[in-house]
Design an enzyme around this catalytic site. Structure first.
Site, PDB file in Angstrom:
ATOM      1  N   THR A 399       0.862  -1.169   0.000  1.00 19.27           N
ATOM      2  CA  THR A 399       0.000   0.000   0.000  1.00 19.27           C
ATOM      3  C   THR A 399       0.901   1.222   0.000  1.00 19.27           C
ATOM      4  OG1 THR A 399      -1.682  -1.187   1.280  1.00 19.27           O
ATOM      5  CG2 THR A 399      -1.795   1.192   1.369  1.00 19.27           C
ATOM      6  N   GLY A 487      -1.341  -3.563   5.500  1.00 17.42           N
ATOM      7  CA  GLY A 487      -2.244  -4.611   5.966  1.00 17.42           C
ATOM      8  C   GLY A 487      -2.741  -4.425   7.387  1.00 17.42           C
TER       9      GLY A 487
END
Length: 595
Positions: A399, A487
Site C-alpha cells: 500500500t 495490511g
C-alpha cells in the site's frame, strides 16, 4: 502538543532503549532521541510526505504552481501509481481524510470499489473450490490473485471527487507530471525494486496453476526485457501515459463509461471473468463522516467501515486506562498491554467490520469507553490471551500512504492500494496490442465465503478494507495528518504513533522511527482460521532482549523480524506558529519535504 520537551526529558522517556548496545552499524545523532533517523522537516508554505522522493517533489511543484493540497495529493498519487506499482495504482482503491480550512472541518472519502453484479456467492464459492490447494489460501478463503479477487477500482473516481470539491488547477495540469514521467522514464528506487522483483517472480506459477487467467499483459507492462527493473534502472510505462492522458482529457467518465471502460469490459469477457461495463458505469465513491475517539485530550479520526480504521480507536480506548508514560517504553508491561489491547480490538474487527450498506455495524458500542473498560478488565497483566478475547455486543507492505498540506491550511491524509502486492496479476489491454498500463487490485480476496458473516461476498458489495488514513485534532483544530501503510499493521501502527507522541512526547519524525511491534494471528474478517494459540508478536531489533524474554514468560510467542511494520508518513501542524513538521518512513524509500 507543542514541542517544548527538552532533549533530556525525551531521552529519559526512552532510557531503557538507549541503554542497549546499538543493534545496527549506524552513527549517533547530536540531538533528539537515539531512535530517531533524522530531524523533522519544517516549513511554512507547504509540505508533502510520500514513499517516493520524486512523488514528493511532484506534490511540491503543484503546490508552488498554485494548486491546493488536494491537487498536489492527486498528482503525487498518480506518480506513485507509476513509480511504486508494487503498492498502488489506478487499478486500486483510495480513502482520504481532508481538513478544509474554510469550513474548519474534516471530510472523509471512501473511494472503494464493489464486487461485480454478475457473480453470486454460490458461484464464487464454486470457483474457489476448484482452485488448486497449492495456491488457494490454506483456510479455503478466496485466492489472492486472478479475477476472483478483483473488485471495481475506485481510485480514479476518488481523484475526481476530491478535485471537484477542493481542486484549483485543471486536471490536465495535475496529471501532467505523472504522464511525463511515464513517457520519459524514471530511475527505480531501492526498496521498490526489491518488491517489484518479488511480486513478479510468482506470477508465472500462479498462471500455470490456473489462478491468474493471463499474464502476457503483466509481462509487457512490468517486465521489460523479461525481468523486473533493478534499482537505478530507468523504467518507462508509455501505455500508462496514454491511459492517464485519456483520464486527464475525458475526466472520470473516460475510465468508468468511455473507451477505457469498454476496453476493460472486453478484457474481462476474454478471460472469462464476471466483471462488465455496467459495473464500471455504476461505480461511485462516497463522502462519509469520519469517526473519532478522544485520547487524553486529543481527538483521533478514522474512516468508518468497510475499513478497519476504528480498530485503532478501539485500541486507544483500551490503552487510555493505563498510565503508559509511567510504565515507559522500556517495560514489558507497556508492550504487553498494547498487544492485548490489539487482540481485543481485532476480535471485534473480525466479527463486525463490513460494508455498512449490507451489514448492521454496532459502531457506537464498539467505540464506547464502556466497552473499552470491559475489554481492559479482561486483560491479565501476567498472561497473554491465546484465543480470541471476544466480547458480545448488545445490538502487508502493499500500500502507499501520503500526506500533503498547503499554505492555506488544507491538509490531506490519503491512502491508496492494490491490496496484496502488485495486485491480481491481471493487466487489461485495449484489444489492439496496447496494455492500459496498470494492474487490477485483488481487494476482493478479503471477502468472506461464509454467508452468515458480516463480510460475506455479495454482488455489488464492498469488501472489508485494510487501508486507512488517519488524522488528529485538538480543541477542533488540525494537528496531525498521518498514516502507517501495511495490511493489519495499520491500526496497530496508528495507535503506536499516537501513543509515542501523546504519552512520550516524541516529535512527528521520532514517533515513526522508534521500534514497533506487529501482532499477527488474530482471527481475520475473511472467515479463516480463528486464533487459538495467541498468534505471534514480531518485534524490531530496537526492542531490548529483556523485554522479549519477559513477554515470552507471559505466554507471547515473540520473534525478532524485519517483518511487516508498515510505512509511515505524517505532517504535524504547529498550533502556535502554523508551520508544518514533516516526517517520512526510513523503512521505505520516501521523503518529506516542504518550502
Amino acid at each position: 502538543m507543542r514541542k517544548t520537551l527538552t532533549f533530556l526529558t525525551v531521552l529519559l522517556a526512552a532510557t531503557s532503549l538507549s541503554a542497549q548496545t546499538a543493534p545496527k552499524d549506524q552513527g549517533d545523532r547530536y540531538s533528539g532521541i537515539p531512535g530517531a533517523s533524522r530531524s523533522s522537516v519544517i516549513a511554512q508554505n507547504g509540505m508533502a510526505a510520500t514513499s517516493q522522493p520524486l512523488a514528493t517533489q511532484v506534490a511540491l511543484d503543484i503546490l508552488k504552481a498554485g494548486g491546493s493540497a488536494v491537487d498536489a495529493a492527486i498528482a503525487a498519487n498518480a506518480t506513485l501509481g507509476l513509480m511504486e506499482p508494487t503498492g498502488n495504482g489506478i487499478g486500486g482503491d483510495l480513502f482520504a481524510i481532508i481538513w478544509d480550512p474554510k469550513t474548519q472541518k474534516l471530510h472523509g472519502l471512501n473511494a472503494s470499489g464493489r464486487a461485480p453484479m454478475g457473480q453470486s456467492l454460490k458461484q464464487l464459492q464454486e470457483r474457489t473450490r476448484k482452485m488448486p490447494r497449492s495456491v488457494r489460501d490454506s483456510d479455503g478463503t478466496i485466492a489472492d490473485w486472478g479475477s476472483a479477487s478483483v473488485t471495481i477500482p475506485g481510485t480514479v473516481d476518488g481523484w475526481f471527487e476530491m478535485h471537484g470539491k477542493f481542486g484549483k488547477l485543471p486536471m490536465r495540469q495535475v496529471l501532467a507530471p505523472s504522464i511525463r514521467y511515464a513517457q520519459q522514464g524514471f530511475p527505480v528506487s531501492e526498496l521498490i525494486a526489491q518488491y517489484w522483483k518479488g511480486n513478479t517472480a510468482g506470477f508465472d506459477a500462479l498462471h500455470k496453476e490456473g489462478v491468474i487467467e493471463e499474464i502476457d499483459n503483466m509481462r509487457r507492462a512490468y517486465m521489460p526485457g523479461g525481468k523486473a527493473p533493478a534499482e537505478g534502472e530507468i523504467f518507462k510505462n508509455p501505455d500508462l501515459a496514454l491511459t492517464l492522458i485519456e483520464i486527464a482529457e475525458g475526466g472520470r467518465d473516460a475510465f468508468y463509461k468511455g473507451s477505457l471502460a469498454q476496453s476493460m469490459d472486453r478484457y474481462f469477457k476474454r478471460i472469462g471473468a464476471p466483471h462488465r461495463y455496467e459495473d464500471f458505469a455504476a461505480h461511485k465513491g462516497e463522502w462519509v463522516e469520519p469517526v473519532s475517539t478522544n485520547y487524553r485530550g486529543y481527538d483521533v479520526w478514522e474512516i468508518p467501515p468497510n475499513g478497519q480504521g476504528i480498530a485503532a480507536l478501539q485500541i486507544l480506548n483500551i490503552l487510555e486506562g493505563y498510565d503508559l508514560k509511567a510504565m515507559g517504553r522500556g517495560s514489558a508491561d507497556f508492550w504487553h498491554v498494547f498487544i492485548e489491547a490489539k487482540k481485543r480490538a481485532f476480535a471485534d474487527r473480525a466479527k463486525y467490520y463490513a460494508d455498512p450498506a449490507f451489514a448492521k455495524i454496532p459502531l457506537k458500542e464498539l467505540l464506547s469507553k464502556e466497552r473499552a473498560a470491559k475489554q481492559r478488565a479482561d486483560i491479565d497483566m501476567g498472561k497473554a490471551a491465546l484465543a480470541d478475547p471476544a466480547l458480545p455486543v448488545d445490538g502487508g507492505n502493499d500500500t502507499i500512504y501520503m500526506t500533503v498540506a498547503d499554505k492555506d491550511g488544507m491538509m490531506v491524509s490519503l491512502i491508496q492500494s492494490n491490496y496484496r502486492g502488485m495486485g491480481s496479476g491481471l493487466v487489461p489491454d485495449d484489444g489492439n496490442g496496447r496494455t492500459l498500463g496498470f494492474m487490477f487490485q485483488d481487494r476482493g480476496a478479503q471477502f468472506s465465503l461464509d454467508p452468515k458473516h458480516a463480510n460475506a461476498y455479495a454482488p455489488g458489495k464492498r469488501p472489508f478494507h485494510t487501508i486507512i488514513p488517519a488524522f488528529m485534532t485538538k480543541d477542533g483544530k488540525p494537528l496531525l495528518s498521518f498514516g502507517v501503510m501495511g495490511g493489519a499493521m495499520q491500526p496497530q501502527g496508528h495507535a503506536q504513533i499516537v501513543v509515542n507522541m501523546v504519552d512520550f512526547g516524541m516529535t512527528v519524525q521520532a514517533a515513526g522511527d522508534v521500534a514497533r511491534f506487529h501482532h499477527d494471528g488474530s482471527t481475520d474478517p475473511e472467515g479463516g482460521k480463528a486464533m487459538t494459540e495467541g498468534g505471534v508478536v514480531e518485534i524490531e531489533t530496537g526492542v531490548p532482549q529483556a523485554i522479549a524474554d519477559e513477554l515470552t514468560k507471559r505466554g507471547h510467542k515473540v520473534k525478532y523480524s524485519v517483518g511487516p511494520y508498515g510505512g509511515y508518513q505524517a505532517i504535524w501542524r504547529d498550533p502556535v506558529t502554523g508551520a508544518y513538521w514533516g516526517a517520512s518512513e526510513f523503512r521505505k524509500d520516501g521523503q518529506a519535504a516542504g518550502y
